[in-house]
Scaffold this motif. Structure first.
Motif, PDB file in Angstrom:
ATOM      1  N   ALA A 163      11.691  18.833  -7.620  1.00  0.00           N
ATOM      2  CA  ALA A 163      12.349  19.837  -6.774  1.00  0.00           C
ATOM      3  C   ALA A 163      11.957  21.265  -7.150  1.00  0.00           C
ATOM      4  CB  ALA A 163      13.868  19.668  -6.851  1.00  0.00           C
ATOM      5  N   ARG A 164      11.515  21.471  -8.414  1.00  0.00           N
ATOM      6  CA  ARG A 164      11.066  22.803  -8.835  1.00  0.00           C
ATOM      7  C   ARG A 164       9.620  23.063  -8.435  1.00  0.00           C
ATOM      8  NH1 ARG A 164      11.637  21.887 -15.035  1.00  0.00           N
ATOM      9  NH2 ARG A 164      10.628  19.992 -14.260  1.00  0.00           N
ATOM     10  N   GLY A 165       8.946  22.024  -7.918  1.00  0.00           N
ATOM     11  CA  GLY A 165       7.527  22.152  -7.608  1.00  0.00           C
ATOM     12  C   GLY A 165       6.640  21.849  -8.797  1.00  0.00           C
ATOM     13  N   LEU A 166       7.218  21.336  -9.865  1.00  0.00           N
ATOM     14  CA  LEU A 166       6.416  20.986 -11.047  1.00  0.00           C
ATOM     15  C   LEU A 166       5.985  19.523 -10.972  1.00  0.00           C
ATOM     16  CD1 LEU A 166       8.252  22.991 -13.850  1.00  0.00           C
ATOM     17  CD2 LEU A 166       6.104  23.531 -12.664  1.00  0.00           C
ATOM     18  N   PRO A 167       4.912  19.174 -11.693  1.00  0.00           N
ATOM     19  CA  PRO A 167       4.359  17.813 -11.542  1.00  0.00           C
ATOM     20  C   PRO A 167       5.289  16.734 -12.100  1.00  0.00           C
ATOM     21  CG  PRO A 167       2.763  19.299 -12.579  1.00  0.00           C
ATOM     22  CD  PRO A 167       4.078  20.014 -12.559  1.00  0.00           C
ATOM     23  N   MET A 168       5.214  15.578 -11.447  1.00  0.00           N
ATOM     24  CA  MET A 168       5.859  14.379 -11.966  1.00  0.00           C
ATOM     25  C   MET A 168       4.892  13.218 -11.744  1.00  0.00           C
ATOM     26  SD  MET A 168       8.719  13.797  -8.931  1.00  0.00           S
ATOM     27  CE  MET A 168       9.166  12.140  -9.405  1.00  0.00           C
ATOM     28  N   THR A 169       5.123  12.110 -12.442  1.00  0.00           N
ATOM     29  CA  THR A 169       4.259  10.947 -12.258  1.00  0.00           C
ATOM     30  C   THR A 169       5.072   9.675 -12.416  1.00  0.00           C
ATOM     31  OG1 THR A 169       2.127   9.951 -12.849  1.00  0.00           O
ATOM     32  CG2 THR A 169       3.509  10.712 -14.672  1.00  0.00           C
ATOM     33  N   LEU A 170       4.413   8.545 -12.180  1.00  0.00           N
ATOM     34  CA  LEU A 170       5.008   7.214 -12.328  1.00  0.00           C
ATOM     35  C   LEU A 170       4.049   6.400 -13.177  1.00  0.00           C
ATOM     36  CD1 LEU A 170       7.170   5.097 -11.298  1.00  0.00           C
ATOM     37  CD2 LEU A 170       5.534   4.579  -9.462  1.00  0.00           C
ATOM     38  N   VAL A 171       4.542   5.862 -14.271  1.00  0.00           N
ATOM     39  CA  VAL A 171       3.665   5.143 -15.206  1.00  0.00           C
ATOM     40  C   VAL A 171       4.286   3.810 -15.601  1.00  0.00           C
ATOM     41  CG1 VAL A 171       2.621   7.232 -16.177  1.00  0.00           C
ATOM     42  CG2 VAL A 171       4.729   6.318 -17.190  1.00  0.00           C
ATOM     43  N   SER A 172       3.437   2.923 -16.129  1.00  0.00           N
ATOM     44  CA  SER A 172       3.902   1.629 -16.629  1.00  0.00           C
ATOM     45  C   SER A 172       4.060   1.674 -18.148  1.00  0.00           C
ATOM     46  CB  SER A 172       2.893   0.541 -16.262  1.00  0.00           C
ATOM     47  OG  SER A 172       3.150  -0.636 -17.024  1.00  0.00           O
ATOM     48  N   ASP A 173       5.106   1.015 -18.651  1.00  0.00           N
ATOM     49  CA  ASP A 173       5.290   0.906 -20.107  1.00  0.00           C
ATOM     50  C   ASP A 173       4.103   0.213 -20.780  1.00  0.00           C
ATOM     51  OD1 ASP A 173       7.743   2.153 -20.306  1.00  0.00           O
ATOM     52  OD2 ASP A 173       8.896   0.302 -20.093  1.00  0.00           O
ATOM     53  N   LEU A 174       3.313  -0.555 -20.005  1.00  0.00           N
ATOM     54  CA  LEU A 174       2.180  -1.277 -20.585  1.00  0.00           C
ATOM     55  C   LEU A 174       0.984  -0.364 -20.814  1.00  0.00           C
ATOM     56  CD1 LEU A 174       2.392  -4.443 -18.301  1.00  0.00           C
ATOM     57  CD2 LEU A 174       3.349  -4.125 -20.600  1.00  0.00           C
ATOM     58  N   SER A 175       0.997   0.831 -20.231  1.00  0.00           N
ATOM     59  CA  SER A 175      -0.157   1.734 -20.335  1.00  0.00           C
ATOM     60  C   SER A 175      -0.174   2.443 -21.682  1.00  0.00           C
ATOM     61  CB  SER A 175      -0.085   2.803 -19.237  1.00  0.00           C
ATOM     62  OG  SER A 175      -0.153   2.209 -17.969  1.00  0.00           O
ATOM     63  N   GLN A 176      -1.387   2.698 -22.145  1.00  0.00           N
ATOM     64  CA  GLN A 176      -1.542   3.399 -23.417  1.00  0.00           C
ATOM     65  C   GLN A 176      -0.947   4.806 -23.354  1.00  0.00           C
ATOM     66  OE1 GLN A 176      -5.567   2.576 -25.388  1.00  0.00           O
ATOM     67  NE2 GLN A 176      -5.911   1.834 -23.323  1.00  0.00           N
ATOM     68  N   HIS A 177      -1.103   5.490 -22.200  1.00  0.00           N
ATOM     69  CA  HIS A 177      -0.557   6.853 -22.143  1.00  0.00           C
ATOM     70  C   HIS A 177       0.976   6.858 -22.238  1.00  0.00           C
ATOM     71  CE1 HIS A 177      -1.726   6.226 -17.656  1.00  0.00           C
ATOM     72  NE2 HIS A 177      -0.504   5.790 -17.814  1.00  0.00           N
ATOM     73  N   THR A 178       1.620   5.832 -21.684  1.00  0.00           N
ATOM     74  CA  THR A 178       3.087   5.779 -21.760  1.00  0.00           C
ATOM     75  C   THR A 178       3.538   5.585 -23.204  1.00  0.00           C
ATOM     76  OG1 THR A 178       3.045   4.773 -19.571  1.00  0.00           O
ATOM     77  CG2 THR A 178       5.137   4.708 -20.753  1.00  0.00           C
ATOM     78  N   LYS A 179       2.876   4.646 -23.898  1.00  0.00           N
ATOM     79  CA  LYS A 179       3.216   4.430 -25.307  1.00  0.00           C
ATOM     80  C   LYS A 179       2.973   5.711 -26.106  1.00  0.00           C
ATOM     81  CE  LYS A 179       2.007  -0.457 -24.822  1.00  0.00           C
ATOM     82  NZ  LYS A 179       0.903  -1.425 -24.904  1.00  0.00           N
ATOM     83  N   ALA A 180       1.886   6.399 -25.819  1.00  0.00           N
ATOM     84  CA  ALA A 180       1.573   7.641 -26.534  1.00  0.00           C
ATOM     85  C   ALA A 180       2.631   8.706 -26.276  1.00  0.00           C
ATOM     86  CB  ALA A 180       0.186   8.141 -26.120  1.00  0.00           C
ATOM     87  N   LEU A 181       3.065   8.837 -25.030  1.00  0.00           N
ATOM     88  CA  LEU A 181       4.058   9.876 -24.696  1.00  0.00           C
ATOM     89  C   LEU A 181       5.430   9.557 -25.288  1.00  0.00           C
ATOM     90  CD1 LEU A 181       3.097  10.689 -21.003  1.00  0.00           C
ATOM     91  CD2 LEU A 181       2.762  12.129 -23.022  1.00  0.00           C
ATOM     92  N   ARG A 182       5.738   8.277 -25.470  1.00  0.00           N
ATOM     93  CA  ARG A 182       7.009   7.945 -26.135  1.00  0.00           C
ATOM     94  C   ARG A 182       6.946   8.351 -27.612  1.00  0.00           C
ATOM     95  NH1 ARG A 182      10.687   5.476 -23.040  1.00  0.00           N
ATOM     96  NH2 ARG A 182      10.015   4.076 -21.390  1.00  0.00           N
ATOM     97  N   SER A 183       5.757   8.287 -28.184  1.00  0.00           N
ATOM     98  CA  SER A 183       5.582   8.659 -29.591  1.00  0.00           C
ATOM     99  C   SER A 183       5.504  10.177 -29.760  1.00  0.00           C
ATOM    100  CB  SER A 183       4.306   7.985 -30.108  1.00  0.00           C
ATOM    101  OG  SER A 183       3.967   8.452 -31.379  1.00  0.00           O
ATOM    102  N   ASN A 184       4.867  10.853 -28.782  1.00  0.00           N
ATOM    103  CA  ASN A 184       4.675  12.311 -28.850  1.00  0.00           C
ATOM    104  C   ASN A 184       4.585  12.852 -27.423  1.00  0.00           C
ATOM    105  OD1 ASN A 184       3.811  14.952 -29.131  1.00  0.00           O
ATOM    106  ND2 ASN A 184       2.261  14.499 -30.675  1.00  0.00           N
ATOM    107  N   PRO A 185       5.627  13.568 -26.968  1.00  0.00           N
ATOM    108  CA  PRO A 185       5.656  13.998 -25.559  1.00  0.00           C
ATOM    109  C   PRO A 185       4.757  15.197 -25.248  1.00  0.00           C
ATOM    110  CG  PRO A 185       7.640  14.737 -26.684  1.00  0.00           C
ATOM    111  CD  PRO A 185       6.885  13.897 -27.682  1.00  0.00           C
ATOM    112  N   ALA A 186       4.091  15.771 -26.250  1.00  0.00           N
ATOM    113  CA  ALA A 186       3.177  16.891 -25.976  1.00  0.00           C
ATOM    114  C   ALA A 186       1.987  16.357 -25.177  1.00  0.00           C
ATOM    115  CB  ALA A 186       2.695  17.517 -27.277  1.00  0.00           C
ATOM    116  N   CYS A 187       1.669  17.000 -24.067  1.00  0.00           N
ATOM    117  CA  CYS A 187       0.580  16.503 -23.227  1.00  0.00           C
ATOM    118  C   CYS A 187      -0.003  17.640 -22.400  1.00  0.00           C
ATOM    119  CB  CYS A 187       1.059  15.367 -22.326  1.00  0.00           C
ATOM    120  SG  CYS A 187       2.428  15.808 -21.239  1.00  0.00           S
ATOM    121  N   SER A 188      -1.086  17.328 -21.698  1.00  0.00           N
ATOM    122  CA  SER A 188      -1.801  18.317 -20.898  1.00  0.00           C
ATOM    123  C   SER A 188      -2.247  17.656 -19.604  1.00  0.00           C
ATOM    124  CB  SER A 188      -3.023  18.811 -21.697  1.00  0.00           C
ATOM    125  OG  SER A 188      -3.760  19.785 -20.984  1.00  0.00           O
ATOM    126  N   LEU A 189      -2.188  18.397 -18.508  1.00  0.00           N
ATOM    127  CA  LEU A 189      -2.661  17.906 -17.209  1.00  0.00           C
ATOM    128  C   LEU A 189      -3.792  18.799 -16.718  1.00  0.00           C
ATOM    129  CD1 LEU A 189       0.749  17.325 -15.371  1.00  0.00           C
ATOM    130  CD2 LEU A 189      -0.825  15.521 -16.121  1.00  0.00           C
TER     131      LEU A 189
END
Lengths: 165, 165
Positions: free
Chosen positions: A52-78
């Motif tokens: 609603a703010r116009g900022l990015p969002m996504t949909l990911v699977s828990d099976l994906s490596q990026h999801t596991k990585a973000l649960r461990s460390n939420p710092a990321c770049s797009l």
């Protein structure tokens, strides 16, 4: 001969509008995360919608490596803004967003509205958005870097991107 | 309902050939590095050519944030394989390469051959390749992750990508 010493220009209304359009037009992005085992960066592709703010969002699977990585460390770049099939890809504008990934709790108050927004922007995701392993993530953006082509670079704040005061 | 528990398939000749074609066809890539000040990942766009082994190389400016980051920490990641303007971008094959960036010494023995290869693949770079702040980088790839579309994922070794024994 050399390039200009400081390639960063003062951020102006045109730069803000270009950055805004790159977020608004994005169907997907390159997502950079920290690989937990190695500490190395890892880049994958994710679908992109806007909250609603116009900022990015996504949909990911828990099976994906990026999801596991973000649960461990939420710092990321797009990285947003895709070149077309012709022309010099380094002349095509692109936007790097430095973010913190926020997992949207499935039972939380904001989930329903974000799910509806995601599906409005990615209708085919209705086939899997309710699978048990899929999660909505929204990205809290703390800074941005806009490259509008050779020698046209700008640093951006979160305020530059949302217009919020 | 949920996705398959293990989305990784055994790597076969088709997967190796698809990964090879994604490297061979790449004009650019998303590069993930570690931002020295924050330790966070950062993703930017770089041009891509191929060295004599068929592995990715690029040309960067010392003024760029990714170049400063790679001098501080050469661990990096490349995402290759761009979706077209239509269709589901998550069905389009893409390849993540986990790499170490190696700066090519301007006075070193391999520089001349790599410069010629780079220019053969990016002729317009002749305008700036000899600027004092530009550097060739080749990427030593130690592993890869191929996503050929929903449920078609493969882990790859460096050998899978070069055919080297």
């Amino acid at each position: 001969m050399a390039s200009p010493v400081d390639p960063i220009r003062p951020t102006d209304a045109d730069a803000r509008a270009l950055a805004r359009s790159l977020i608004d037009d994005a169907r997907f992005a390159a997502l950079g995360v920290i690989e937990p085992a190695s500490g190395a960066p890892m880049v994958t592709r994710v679908a992109i919608a806007r909250d609603a703010r116009g900022l990015p969002m996504t949909l990911v699977s828990d099976l994906s490596q990026h999801t596991k990585a973000l649960r461990s460390n939420p710092a990321c770049s797009l990285l947003l803004g895709e070149p077309g099939p012709r022309g010099d890809p380094l002349m095509h504008p692109r936007l790097t967003l430095q973010c913190r990934a926020v997992f949207v709790a499935p039972a939380g108050t904001e989930h329903g509205a974000l799910r509806a927004r995601y599906l409005a922007q990615h209708p085919k995701a209705k086939l899997y958005i309710d699978f048990g392993d899929f999660r909505l993530i929204r990205f809290d953006v703390h800074s941005g870097f806009l490259n509008g082509g050779f020698g046209k670079a700008f640093n951006l704040t979160a305020k530059d991107l949302t217009g919020a005061s």
